[in-house]
Design an enzyme around this catalytic site. Structure first.
Site, PDB file in Angstrom:
ATOM      1  CB  SER A 152      41.393  30.794  62.577  1.00 20.53           C
ATOM      2  OG  SER A 152      40.685  30.513  61.404  1.00 20.53           O
ATOM      3  CG  HIS A 175      40.245  35.365  60.096  1.00 22.35           C
ATOM      4  ND1 HIS A 175      39.850  34.470  59.140  1.00 22.35           N
ATOM      5  CD2 HIS A 175      41.136  34.704  60.880  1.00 22.35           C
ATOM      6  CE1 HIS A 175      40.461  33.322  59.313  1.00 22.35           C
ATOM      7  NE2 HIS A 175      41.250  33.431  60.380  1.00 22.35           N
TER       8      HIS A 175
END
Length: 273
Positions: A152, A175
């Site tokens: 992340s 993501h």
């Protein structure tokens, strides 16, 4: 004169005098050696110091080697904590702790390079970007190593260094930006998320060899993550897409950082003493 007679002459006063002849103390002093060795006077029995026992409790080691080095190790582990305090059972890296360290490292004359060790699941986007911008803004050489995971918001932090490594078994999750909690369902919310996502994409692509098209394709890929969209890159896959410079561990990272320090010195960028 007996002990009882002394008590009668001086009531209420403890009568014992150590060297007074003819007086037997009620509690004899502890036994002392007849011929104490003057060479041993002032010495105490050697054992575990309080600091050593604390080291065992906290780090599981009896002692840590003290090495005077020109390289500082900065660890970013667990979850990057931002403006909200996370529960106490969470392993966190607080950005208000990291930022002062980076300022001190920039000003320090003894530190010539910074080694960033990452094993993070991500966390607060703005806090992670703040740490990444601080690392990228250092004038001294920096090398990052992804061990375990750099997921992340850990991706921008990993790419912010002068050179980056990833272990063969380490992984990185890419993501889209997500929110938890109460979200107001209006177009402005989507625009805010889209702008924040653009900040992450722009930073990563400017500090790595991955293009925006490729990074967005990895970010919105379907079918790889359960109940979500995104991509998991493991070891060499992160190098193949251009996010990380090289597959390697601690030894290779320290060697590369020493090379960058030597080049930095040759360019004359060492601060004046």
């Amino acid at each position: 004169m007996s002990y009882e007679e002394l008590i009668g002459q001086n009531p209420g006063v403890f009568p014992f005098t150590p060297n007074q002849p003819g007086v037997n103390p009620p509690h004899p002093p502890e036994h002392q050696p007849d011929n104490p060795d003057p060479a041993k006077k002032g010495k105490r029995v050697q054992g575990r110091s309080k600091d050593t026992m604390n080291t065992v409790k906290e780090l599981g080691s009896t002692d840590l080697p003290e090495v005077k080095s020109n390289i500082h190790c900065l660890t970013i582990v667990g979850q990057v904590e931002g403006h909200l305090v996370l529960p106490p059972q969470n392993k966190t890296t607080k950005y208000e702790h990291i930022i002062p360290q980076l300022v001190a490292l920039e000003q320090s004359k003894e530190i010539e390079g910074v080694l960033i060790i990452l094993n993070t699941v991500g966390g607060d986007v703005e806090a992670g970007l703040a740490i990444a911008e601080m690392i990228a803004g250092l004038s001294k050489p920096t090398v990052s190593v992804v061990l375990g995971g750099g997921h992340s918001i850990g991706v921008p932090i990993a790419t912010s260094s002068s050179y980056s490594f990833i272990a063969e078994t380490a992984s990185m999750t890419i993501h889209p930006i997500r929110l938890n909690g109460l979200v107001i369902g209006v177009p402005q919310t989507y625009e805010y998320l889209d702008k924040m996502q653009d900040r992450v994409v722009r930073f990563v692509t400017e500090h790595s060899h991955c293009t925006q098209e490729k990074f967005r394709e990895l970010m919105f890929r379907t079918g790889e993550l359960a109940r979500d969209i995104g991509t998991v890159l493991i070891g060499k896959e992160a190098v193949d897409v251009g996010l990380i410079d090289e597959v390697g561990g601690l030894g290779r990272a320290v060697s590369k950082l020493n090379e960058l320090i030597d080049e930095w010195k040759q360019r004359g960028e060492v601060p004046l003493q």
